[in-house]
Design a protein around this motif. Structure first.
Motif, PDB file in Angstrom:
ATOM      1  N   ALA A   1      44.047  -8.406 -19.336  1.00 23.00           N
ATOM      2  CA  ALA A   1      44.193  -9.445 -20.075  1.00 23.00           C
ATOM      3  C   ALA A   1      43.887 -10.799 -19.093  1.00 23.00           C
ATOM      4  O   ALA A   1      44.938 -10.718 -18.235  1.00 23.00           O
ATOM      5  CB  ALA A   1      45.112 -10.173 -21.139  1.00 23.00           C
TER       6      ALA A   1
ATOM      7  N   ARG B   1      30.871  -8.030 -33.154  1.00 25.70           N
ATOM      8  CA  ARG B   1      32.755  -8.589 -33.102  1.00 25.70           C
ATOM      9  C   ARG B   1      32.354  -9.192 -31.810  1.00 25.70           C
ATOM     10  O   ARG B   1      33.050  -9.856 -31.325  1.00 25.70           O
ATOM     11  CB  ARG B   1      33.766  -7.431 -32.637  1.00 25.70           C
ATOM     12  CG  ARG B   1      33.955  -6.990 -34.713  1.00 25.70           C
ATOM     13  CD  ARG B   1      34.952  -5.344 -34.011  1.00 25.70           C
ATOM     14  NE  ARG B   1      35.365  -5.534 -35.837  1.00 25.70           N
ATOM     15  CZ  ARG B   1      36.139  -3.834 -36.032  1.00 25.70           C
ATOM     16  NH1 ARG B   1      36.877  -3.324 -34.910  1.00 25.70           N
ATOM     17  NH2 ARG B   1      36.318  -3.687 -37.355  1.00 25.70           N
ATOM     18  N   LEU B   2      31.363  -8.426 -30.660  1.00 23.73           N
ATOM     19  CA  LEU B   2      31.365  -8.801 -29.611  1.00 23.73           C
ATOM     20  C   LEU B   2      30.079  -9.402 -28.859  1.00 23.73           C
ATOM     21  O   LEU B   2      29.300  -9.055 -29.735  1.00 23.73           O
ATOM     22  CB  LEU B   2      31.906  -7.920 -28.440  1.00 23.73           C
ATOM     23  CG  LEU B   2      33.369  -7.451 -27.955  1.00 23.73           C
ATOM     24  CD1 LEU B   2      33.703  -6.323 -27.611  1.00 23.73           C
ATOM     25  CD2 LEU B   2      34.287  -8.325 -27.915  1.00 23.73           C
TER      26      LEU B   2
ATOM     27  N   LYS C   1      36.402 -13.532 -23.877  1.00 23.85           N
ATOM     28  CA  LYS C   1      37.588 -12.625 -23.689  1.00 23.85           C
ATOM     29  C   LYS C   1      37.718 -12.053 -22.363  1.00 23.85           C
ATOM     30  O   LYS C   1      38.441 -12.019 -21.763  1.00 23.85           O
ATOM     31  CB  LYS C   1      36.582 -11.364 -25.037  1.00 23.85           C
ATOM     32  CG  LYS C   1      37.832 -10.340 -24.813  1.00 23.85           C
ATOM     33  CD  LYS C   1      37.273  -9.034 -25.628  1.00 23.85           C
ATOM     34  CE  LYS C   1      38.520  -8.187 -26.116  1.00 23.85           C
ATOM     35  NZ  LYS C   1      38.250  -6.913 -26.875  1.00 23.85           N
ATOM     36  N   ALA C   2      36.636 -11.793 -22.108  1.00 23.19           N
ATOM     37  CA  ALA C   2      36.476 -11.334 -20.074  1.00 23.19           C
ATOM     38  C   ALA C   2      35.125 -11.392 -19.539  1.00 23.19           C
ATOM     39  O   ALA C   2      34.365 -12.033 -20.513  1.00 23.19           O
ATOM     40  CB  ALA C   2      36.501  -9.588 -20.353  1.00 23.19           C
TER      41      ALA C   2
ATOM     42  N   GLN D   1      42.709 -14.551 -18.695  1.00 26.20           N
ATOM     43  CA  GLN D   1      42.413 -16.336 -19.363  1.00 26.20           C
ATOM     44  C   GLN D   1      41.699 -17.182 -17.729  1.00 26.20           C
ATOM     45  O   GLN D   1      41.282 -16.334 -16.837  1.00 26.20           O
ATOM     46  CB  GLN D   1      44.035 -17.179 -18.974  1.00 26.20           C
ATOM     47  CG  GLN D   1      44.922 -16.367 -19.948  1.00 26.20           C
ATOM     48  CD  GLN D   1      45.957 -17.720 -19.465  1.00 26.20           C
ATOM     49  OE1 GLN D   1      46.614 -18.334 -18.882  1.00 26.20           O
ATOM     50  NE2 GLN D   1      47.766 -16.890 -19.055  1.00 26.20           N
TER      51      GLN D   1
ATOM     52  N   HIS E   1      34.972 -16.814 -28.121  1.00 23.23           N
ATOM     53  CA  HIS E   1      36.415 -16.758 -28.415  1.00 23.23           C
ATOM     54  C   HIS E   1      35.429 -16.511 -26.415  1.00 23.23           C
ATOM     55  O   HIS E   1      35.642 -14.970 -26.748  1.00 23.23           O
ATOM     56  CB  HIS E   1      37.116 -16.769 -28.206  1.00 23.23           C
ATOM     57  CG  HIS E   1      38.217 -16.351 -27.813  1.00 23.23           C
ATOM     58  ND1 HIS E   1      38.954 -17.430 -27.031  1.00 23.23           N
ATOM     59  CD2 HIS E   1      39.755 -15.095 -27.252  1.00 23.23           C
ATOM     60  CE1 HIS E   1      39.884 -17.458 -26.569  1.00 23.23           C
ATOM     61  NE2 HIS E   1      40.187 -15.849 -26.368  1.00 23.23           N
TER      62      HIS E   1
ATOM     63  N   TRP F   1      32.664 -12.158 -24.824  1.00 22.62           N
ATOM     64  CA  TRP F   1      33.030 -13.228 -26.223  1.00 22.62           C
ATOM     65  C   TRP F   1      33.658 -12.554 -27.217  1.00 22.62           C
ATOM     66  O   TRP F   1      32.601 -11.505 -27.972  1.00 22.62           O
ATOM     67  CB  TRP F   1      31.507 -14.565 -26.332  1.00 22.62           C
ATOM     68  CG  TRP F   1      30.926 -15.059 -25.008  1.00 22.62           C
ATOM     69  CD1 TRP F   1      30.082 -15.147 -24.623  1.00 22.62           C
ATOM     70  CD2 TRP F   1      31.626 -16.094 -24.754  1.00 22.62           C
ATOM     71  NE1 TRP F   1      29.993 -15.693 -23.546  1.00 22.62           N
ATOM     72  CE2 TRP F   1      30.529 -16.594 -23.692  1.00 22.62           C
ATOM     73  CE3 TRP F   1      32.502 -17.434 -25.248  1.00 22.62           C
ATOM     74  CZ2 TRP F   1      30.685 -18.227 -22.988  1.00 22.62           C
ATOM     75  CZ3 TRP F   1      32.763 -18.857 -24.414  1.00 22.62           C
ATOM     76  CH2 TRP F   1      31.301 -18.945 -23.777  1.00 22.62           C
ATOM     77  N   GLU F   2      34.054 -13.495 -27.815  1.00 23.08           N
ATOM     78  CA  GLU F   2      34.450 -12.471 -29.287  1.00 23.08           C
ATOM     79  C   GLU F   2      34.236 -13.233 -30.180  1.00 23.08           C
ATOM     80  O   GLU F   2      34.325 -14.474 -30.017  1.00 23.08           O
ATOM     81  CB  GLU F   2      36.545 -12.337 -29.249  1.00 23.08           C
ATOM     82  CG  GLU F   2      36.737 -11.697 -30.370  1.00 23.08           C
ATOM     83  CD  GLU F   2      38.400 -11.095 -29.999  1.00 23.08           C
ATOM     84  OE1 GLU F   2      38.785 -10.701 -31.046  1.00 23.08           O
ATOM     85  OE2 GLU F   2      38.823 -12.274 -29.628  1.00 23.08           O
TER      86      GLU F   2
END
Length: 1749
Positions: free
Chosen positions: A1149, A1731-1732, A1110-1111, A1151, A1108, A1744-1745
């Motif tokens: 955060a 995790r990343l 993430k940033a 999107q 996913h 990415w997560e």
């Protein structure tokens, strides 16, 4: 002398009593004799050496005659068969002394800033080439009438003040000298004039020559008037376009830039001295009577002077002619008018000279030093620095980087000095005898010019008041001389006077006048420190007792004011710094600076005298708080005055030659021997580079068509890339073993080609800063290198005569064919014009096979099409004519220009070889470089140190202007891609502005062709537009014609054909001619990408993704208007690559809206914040670029629309959000209108010119405004039911704005429209009245962003400045109309950011906003607080590595920009940045947890110069620098215990180093020949794999080989465990290169190696170290570019060049593909916790997560 006393004339010899020799002097054989012809006493001056036999008035050079008469009459007779010289020193109104000389020694006219040399030639039936030389027998007495006023005005554009001195040198007889303001006719007596009532002024009786009764004056004497045919009309400042020549100069105009000397062929002949025989009647008054100037027309035989040169002008002049004819005729001076074939009447108008005066203006220079790099000074306010660039003095503002130039020196500047008040600048030039100039620093005016008794001045020093100037140098015997001048009267119109001179036998390296007492000075040198004093007109010195330091070599000194007196600091080459008591002349303290002992230890401390060699100090500077020391090891160090410890230090690339602390003590200026200049900001501890320069002669240049870049090669073995907008260096490449000779840019790709002296041709990537391909097909040095304009071919030639052709249309350069040997001339030297390709890319021309031939070939096949024999062009010459360089003109008409050895440029037809015309006597020597502008208007020629600009369109006899300023021969000239500037290189790089407007077409072209600018009266498109307006029949139309889709109308921005032009149109897309990129940074420039797009992706269903996003770290600084923000709702979005990033400014955060296949160019948010529009550039798989409409609330894409072909320049919503307008870029040139409700295209218009911006009127939704070249265009939306049409109305830019382009716009309160221009102006328009009523200078560069709300206006430009303006008074000024003045508009605030401003959005109050720059930074700006805070920041260039701290609290990245950045992993905020200038950081490693120093974390970085640097994260400092490699590093890793560093380079070497000692103790060369791609180290059990040691590490190289080693570095033990070698994959044409070889130890099975890039198929290979075989393979869709293994889960992340990230489950074999990258995925890195996952595509970092960790 009073002016009234000199009227009507003055007898100079009588007034100065020459017979007594008290106020005049004689030297050599000077004697009074009686002349039989004149029957009176005259003076005879004779001797074999003219310089040793002369009469001089006044007696000394420090005195002045003060004669103000306009005319000087010299009554003399040259001695037969001898040479003579007459020197006149003339002073101008700006106190500059110009020497004017006449002699028969001179072969040709020459001009410098301070000397005019006129040849005096007597014609006696000889050929022209024999005219220069001795005077023939039978010469007569001559009255030489010299118009001093016109000579200075015509040739130097200076205003005459007075005659300073006269020197009459052997061999001649002289009767007398007279000055007067009256123009006398010596052939007419007073009686004759009264009797005949002639309109002349007869000569006074005492000036008259005796004429025997009954005979004519002209039978016995000669009258020469120079300049010939002078008139009062000519002396007045007149400037008309047609009736009078452009030549007539304006009056005295203060200019700091070079002014040209421009003469057509007629002018060259008209200013020569010619003595002709005319009839006696004509001779009575023709020479003296004033006459009006003739009209300038090439069909007549009149003189034409286009402009006149200033201090840098130089023009090749013809000879003064003396024509001896039949005895019965009289002799008279007139203008020489050669026979010119009259032009046809219909062509006469088109052949008029159009060059403005001047046509060039020097904008900036790139370079530093020349004679020496030790002279760099601060101004008094510390805002600017003063330094020499060869013969030019540069004042550079340190914040804005703006340059101010002082011109006048004709050789390299050897010394500079600035007085304490900053009002007087002194400079000296190197060529003996050294000339000094004193300048008014504020205005740039030269106040005084005088010669020094010193041959070459090496040092200058002013007293603090500026009343005393001291200079140091060597006399003609090699002895050191100190000279003191009084300069207190210079600013009041006086001159510098020598107060004292002193000789000394000791060496002097530095000399300084004490700031506290201008009668005291100090000097230092080898073995001596002396204190000087000026008293009673004498300079006396006293040596300081140095004691044991008497043998030191002292290099610099500085005074400091202390409480107990004044202290003198002196430094030496051995590291000693002595503090000397100035009053007691004794050494108070002696210290020695020694290098630090332990790498990585504490900051270096002061050590004892006996602890090794000291630091060689070259310069020092002292303030009240610290001492700055520059040394030859390249370090600038700041010490406290007790020298207890180093405060700051900065490392430089070369030895430091000069340091200087600013007056406020906050900045330290440093200069290096390599030509670099910069300063250290003490409070922020940041170093800024001001100037970089080549250290030797620049031999070639090339310009990039799309990126505004310049490439140069130099004899210092470097290739440098510069930004033409900022004149700052971007990259440099160095080759120590071989010198670069030739250079060329790829027309469409970011690739640079360079040829070397070894015969190698290399291709460089400007993005990766590395060599792509190397070809060695040549055996000799490369002499020529050129690319075809269409980007298909590259051609190279060498000194052995071979010619090579390369294909460059693909991603890699490959050789196609080699021509036969000796095709190119063997005698040719490297030159930018050795090879030339035509504009249509069809023809290749060069000199060969011999120097007498020019060959034209087909570029595609290298078939020989034409051979031209150049030797036949000049049959009358004494030797064969040979070709030098070649150059193609624009097509049409397809001319080939050839420069020949006979100083001629031949213009040939490129297809037939026919001679079209010839330009003769172009330069005194053969032309070395040619360039023709793209529109065929200007021809540039370069030879020696001069540049000439020719009016190429003038067919019969083109005029030219000459510019000098280079101190060494010019090597190359070229136009910039936008044709608005030109470049010249030699000793330095000069950038010139072209001041001529773009008006005319090249010869042979037709109006309406792509090369011809559109006009509204003659062009076809304009006539079509008129037909639409008024109807084809010419009768008044009854109704508006209905637009037809079948025949679209093309609308362009041009000058309005009539007042209030209106036209209704509705068209669809039409084809337009391709356009070059406009001279505007406002246009989006997509980064070049060679990576293809993947077609088939294995995307997982929604909710099943294992990754996913993430940033995203970074902001796309390439975009334009790609930031949106609504303060009321908090919505904030920007672009990064092909992603739209929506971020919460409070929580951080993000999107990510994914969908665009390519880089996003711009964004727009609807007024109600419901729709976000984004546009991307055209992809390789689509015909049009995408425009996506996003739902702001849900984040989904509502609609995908497309219409534009290349890129979208701008987007705008109508006030009611009912319409969306999209504007194509310069390659598309369409305007489209969409309905936001239905997303249908309502209408589109094709534009003839590029448009830079578009906006809706917020007060009237039916009005749309566009800005571009030459006009503001207003569109009116007309709706008839469902049909929408656009009505156009154009308003031209007012004349007071000038020839510029409008680049930005915004609407203010109704009816105001603000427009910004590329010249930095803001224009305010009244949209109701259709007029511009206010203009003001808002910036120095192009304004790309304008925002207005209420009474405030924000402007952003490419000068990095953001300004806030108060415009509340503008509505009131609107009522005043065009008479409004801008004094009511003032600037409230100003900020300087880190790049050009490309995006901005502000709150309605304009108090706060967000601004984006080209540096990839988003700033939060608060005008109320006057601050700017960094919101988003990323790397500007390629990111090469991402590493993590063991605790996973931080991560670090490195980039090609030379930076290492440390980020917080939780918030991805930038914490620390380490910057290394001029190097690329290519690899990075984080130290593992160490039991010895668990609290200290280190990062080791590898650079492109082969160095390793160890940075301490906890101390935020560099601890160690090592240089284990000669080539660029590619990978680096720590050993498991962190005590050893393993590094690999591109040559295949692996170095093993210890960071504690800085020593490299082992180098492994097993992989030599292929670059190391990967190095990884892991722990193993002792004895595993039957090998000793606890470390197991691998190295993978680019030739598909992997080696595995076991080592114990403490015992220096290392042994090979395994060696893997695989066959290479097949390289396709698309890929062009082998994929990297990547290998890693498997985290979940330590006995496995995981590899990609091995073998012929794309796959993941699992290799068992125990079984020694491959145990598993997982196929991949493409060859991998990057790979990373999850430490905890059985996952492998693989990145591909196809912009795809793939996650492979090694247990199940499942594969998931992920999009979102804008380029090749060159980096994948799992975090230690798994995790990343970090992935990198160019400068974009995606985080990415991992959902299944």
């Amino acid at each position: 002398m009073a002016r009234a006393c000199q009227h009507p004339f003055l007898n100079v010899f009588r007034h100065f009593k020459v017979d007594e020799w008290k106020r005049s002097t004689k030297e050599g054989d000077v004697a009074p004799v009686t002349d039989k012809t004149l029957k009176c006493t005259v003076y005879r001056v004779r001797g074999s050496v003219s310089a040793g036999n002369y009469i001089q008035l006044p007696k000394t050079s420090t005195q002045s005659l003060g004669l103000t008469g306009r005319y000087l009459y010299v009554l003399f007779r040259p001695l037969p068969t001898k040479h003579f010289i007459i020197h006149l020193d003339v002073s101008t109104e700006d106190s500059q002394v110009i020497r004017v000389s006449f002699s028969n020694l001179f072969k040709e006219f020459k001009s410098t800033a301070t000397w005019l040399q006129f040849p005096f030639i007597f014609e006696a039936g000889r050929s022209r080439k024999d005219l220069a030389g001795m005077i023939p027998a039978g010469t007569r007495w001559t009255c030489l009438q010299i118009d001093l006023h016109d000579i200075l005005l015509v040739y130097l554009n200076r205003c005459y003040s007075h005659l300073k001195s006269i020197r009459l040198c052997a061999n001649l007889l002289v009767r007398n000298l007279y000055t007067s303001d009256l123009c006398f006719d010596p052939a007419v007596t007073i009686a004759e004039a009264r009797r005949a009532k002639l309109p002349v002024t007869p000569v006074p009786r005492e000036m008259a020559f005796p004429v025997p009764k009954g005979e004519r004056w002209h039978d016995h004497y000669i009258h020469i008037r120079f300049p010939s045919d002078s008139s009062e009309t000519f002396s007045e400042p007149v400037q008309k376009s047609c009736s009078l020549p452009e030549a007539v100069l304006p009056g005295h105009v203060l200019q700091l830039l070079p002014r040209p000397v421009a003469f057509s062929k007629q002018v060259q002949d008209s200013v020569s001295l010619k003595v002709q025989k005319l009839g006696p009647t004509a001779s009575r008054w023709a020479p003296s009577a004033p006459r009006p100037l003739p009209e300038v027309n090439l069909s007549c035989e009149c003189s034409e002077v286009s402009s006149v040169g200033g201090p840098s002008g130089h023009c090749q002049e013809p000879f003064p002619w003396v024509d001896k004819r039949a005895a019965g005729d009289s002799i008279h001076i007139s203008a020489h008018k050669p026979a010119v074939e009259p032009a046809a009447p219909e062509h006469t108008a088109s052949q008029e000279s159009f060059l403005p005066d001047p046509v060039l203006r020097l904008k900036g220079v790139i370079g530093f030093g020349g004679y020496s790099t030790k002279w760099a000074l601060w101004t008094r306010d510390g805002a600017a620095v003063v330094y020499p660039c060869h013969a030019v003095i540069v004042i550079l503002h340190v914040d804005t980087r703006e340059q101010r130039l002082f011109l006048g020196h004709t050789d390299k500047v050897s010394a500079l000095a600035l007085d304490g008040s900053g009002s007087l600048l002194a400079s000296a030039q190197a060529r003996p005898p050294s000339m000094l100039r004193l300048w008014d620093f504020q205005t740039g005016e030269c106040l005084s010019l005088f010669q020094s008794p010193v041959l070459t001045i090496s040092s200058l020093s002013f007293s603090d008041s500026g009343a005393l100037l001291c200079g140091i140098g060597k006399d003609r015997h090699g002895r050191t001389m100190v000279v003191a001048w009084a300069t207190d009267q210079v600013g009041r119109g006086g001159e510098a006077v020598i107060l004292a001179k002193a000789h000394t036998d000791v060496d002097i390296q530095a000399f300084e006048v004490a700031f506290f007492d201008e009668t005291r000075m100090a000097s230092c040198g080898r073995g001596s420190v002396r204190l000087w004093r000026l008293r009673g007109g004498e300079l006396r010195f006293c040596p300081v007792d140095l004691g044991e330091h008497h043998a030191l070599e002292f290099t610099d000194l500085a005074f400091r004011q202390a409480q107990d007196g004044h202290t003198l600091y002196v430094c030496s080459r051995s590291g000693h710094i002595l503090e000397i008591d100035h009053q007691h002349m004794a050494v108070r303290h002696a210290r020695r600076l020694l290098p630090m002992q332990t790498p990585g230890g504490p900051l270096p401390q002061k050590q004892t005298f006996s602890s090794g060699p000291g630091i060689a100090i070259s310069s020092l500077s002292v303030s009240q708080a610290m001492c700055a020391v520059g040394s030859e090891d390249g370090y600038l160090r700041l010490w406290p005055l007790d020298f207890s410890s180093v405060l700051l230090e900065a490392e430089h690339e070369g030895a430091i030659s000069s340091v200087l602390i600013s007056p406020n003590g906050l900045r330290v200026l440093s200069a290096t021997s390599l030509g670099h200049l910069g300063f250290l900001d003490v409070p922020s501890q940041e170093y800024s580079v001001l100037v970089r320069s080549h250290a030797a002669l620049v031999v070639a240049l090339a310009t990039d068509c799309s990126r505004g870049q310049l490439a140069t090669v130099s004899q210092d073995h470097t290739v440098r890339i510069w930004d033409l907008a900022t004149l700052q260096q971007l990259y440099d490449f160095m080759s120590r073993e071989e010198a670069p000779c030739a250079i060329a840019f790829h027309p469409t790709q970011p690739t640079l080609f360079c040829g070397f002296s070894s015969g190698a041709v290399r291709s460089f990537s400007l993005e990766a800063a590395e060599v792509l391909v190397e070809h060695r097909c040549h055996q000799g040095a490369i002499t020529g290198l050129v690319t075809s304009p269409d980007g298909s071919f590259l051609f190279s030639s060498c000194s052995q005569g071979t010619l090579a052709q390369y294909h460059i249309g693909g991603p890699w350069c490959r050789i196609l064919r080699m021509a036969a040997a000796n095709v190119v001339c063997l005698d040719s030297c490297p030159s930018p014009n050795a090879l030339a390709v035509s504009g249509d890319s069809r023809l290749l021309a060069f000199v060969g096979p011999s120097k007498y031939m020019v060959t034209v070939m087909s570029t595609a096949s290298l078939d020989e099409l034409l051979k031209i024999d150049v030797s036949a062009l000049d049959l009358a010459g004494s030797c064969l004519n040979s070709a030098m360089v070649v150059c193609f003109g624009p097509t049409p008409p397809g001319h080939l220009l050839v420069s020949t050895s006979s100083n001629m440029v031949a213009v040939l037809d490129a297809l037939s070889g026919r001679v079209v015309r010839e330009l003769c006597c172009v330069h005194p020597v053969a032309c070395s470089s040619l360039a023709l502008s793209g529109d065929g208007r200007f021809l540039l020629t370069a030879a020696d140190r001069a540049i000439k600009v020719w009016d190429y369109l003038a067919q019969a006899s083109p005029s030219c202007q000459v510019y000098i300023g280079h101190s060494e021969p010019v090597q190359a000239v070229a136009f910039t891609p936008d044709q608005q500037q030109l470049l010249s290189v030699g000793d330095a790089i000069f950038l010139w502005d072209i001041l001529a407007p773009t008006e005319r077409s090249p010869p042979g072209s037709v109006q309406g062709s792509p090369k011809a600018p559109p006009t509204c009266k003659a062009s076809l498109r304009a006539r079509q537009l008129e037909d639409v307006v008024s109807g084809a029949s010419g009768l008044p139309r009854q109704q508006v014609p209905v637009p037809s889709w079948a025949s679209p109308l093309q609308l362009g921005i041009c000058a309005r054909p009539s007042k209030g032009l209106d036209a209704t149109c509705s068209t669809r897309r039409a084809r337009v001619q391709p356009t070059t990129r406009p001279d505007s940074y406002k246009h989006f420039m997509a980064r070049y990408k060679a990576s293809p797009l993947a077609k088939d992706l294995s995307l997982s269903p929604a909710g099943d993704e294992q990754l996913h996003l993430k940033a995203v770290v970074g902001y796309n600084g390439n975009g334009r208007a790609n930031v949106v923000w609504r303060p009321d709702t908090g919505f904030f979005a920007y672009t990064c690559g092909c992603l739209v990033v929506v971020e919460d400014l409070h929580s951080g955060a993000q999107q990510h809206w994914v969908g665009h296949p390519e880089e996003i160019s711009t964004l727009a948010l609807s007024h109600y914040a419901q729709i976000l529009a984004s546009a991307s550039v055209q992809s390789s798989t689509a015909l049009h670029c995408q425009i996506r409409l996003w739902d702001v609330q849900g984040g989904s894409c509502r609609q995908l629309i497309s219409h534009h072909s290349t890129a979208v320049q701008d987007l705008a919503f109508s006030p009611d959000d009912g319409f969306l307008v999209t504007l194509g870029d310069y390659g598309d040139r369409t305007l489209a209108l969409w309905s936001t409700a239905t997303c249908e295209l309502m209408t589109s218009v094709c534009l003839l010119e590029p448009v830079h911006g578009v906006a809706f009127d917020p007060w009237d939704g039916g009005v749309l405004a566009c800005v571009g070249r030459g006009a503001v265009t207003l569109w009116l939306l007309l709706q008839l039911g469902a049909d929408v049409s656009l009505q156009i109305h154009q308003e031209p830019i007012p004349e007071e704005v000038g020839a510029c382009e409008l680049t930005s716009l915004c609407f203010g309160p109704a009816p105001l429209l603000y427009c910004g221009s590329n010249a930095g102006q803001v224009c305010v328009w009244d949209t109701r009245a259709g007029r511009c009523f206010l203009v003001w200078e808002a910036d120095d560069g192009e304004i790309g962003v304008l925002l207005c709300s209420g009474t405030r206006l924000v402007s952003g430009s490419n000068t990095r400045r953001l300004r806030l303006w108060a415009v509340g008074a503008v509505p009131e000024l609107r009522r005043k109309g065009s008479g409004a003045r801008s004094h009511s508009v003032f600037m409230e605030h100003e900020l300087t950011l880190d790049g050009a401003v490309v995006s901005a959005v502000f709150h309605d109050s304009m108090d706060m906003g967000v601004v984006g720059t080209t540096a990839g930074t988003l700033w939060y700006v608060s005008w109320a607080e006057g601050t700017n805070t960094r919101l988003i920041s990323g790397h500007r260039s390629q990111v090469n590595e991402v590493v993590f701290s063991p605790s996973e609290s931080h991560c670090a990245t490195c980039s090609d920009d030379g930076s290492v950045r440390v980020w917080s992993l939780a918030s991805m905020e930038l914490l620390i940045q380490f910057q290394v200038l001029s190097q690329s950081c290519l690899c990075l490693a984080w130290s593992p947890p160490s039991c010895r120093r668990p609290e200290q974390q280190q990062v080791v970085a590898g650079y492109s110069d082969g160095t390793l640097r160890v940075f301490s994260v906890s101390r935020t400092a560099m601890e160690l620098k090592m240089h284990p490699h000669r080539a660029a590093l590619t990978t680096v890793a720590f050993s498991v215990d962190g005590q050893t560093i393993l590094s690999g380079d591109k040559d295949g070497l692996v170095a093993v180093s210890r960071p504690r000692t800085g020593m490299t103790f082992r180098v492994l060369s097993d992989h030599r020949g292929a670059g190391i791609c990967t190095i990884q180290s892991t722990r193993k059990e002792y004895g595993d794999f039957r090998a000793e040691g606890m470390d197991l590490w691998l190295a993978a190289s680019g030739d598909q080989r992997v080696s595995v080693w076991a080592s114990d570095w403490l015992r220096n033990h290392c042994e090979l465990v395994d060696w893997l070698s695989f066959p290479a994959p097949v390289v396709t044409e698309a890929s062009g290169c082998l994929p990297p070889t990547l290998a890693a130890f498997c985290p979940w099975d330590e006995a496995l190696l995981v590899c990609v890039g091995l073998g012929v198929h794309p796959e993941v290979v699992f290799y068992s170290l125990y079984q020694k075989q491959v145990v598993k393979k997982i196929p991949l869709p493409f060859f991998a570019m990057s790979m990373s293994l999850s430490p905890r889960a059985c996952l492998v992340a693989v990145g591909f060049a196809e912009r795809v990230l793939t996650l492979v489950d090694c247990v199940s074999g499942a594969v998931q593909d992920f999009a979102g990258h804008d380029d090749s995925v060159k980096l994948c890195r799992f975090a230690p916790s798994s995790r990343l996952l970090f992935t990198v595509a160019h400068n974009e970092i995606l985080v990415w997560e991992v959902m299944s960790h």
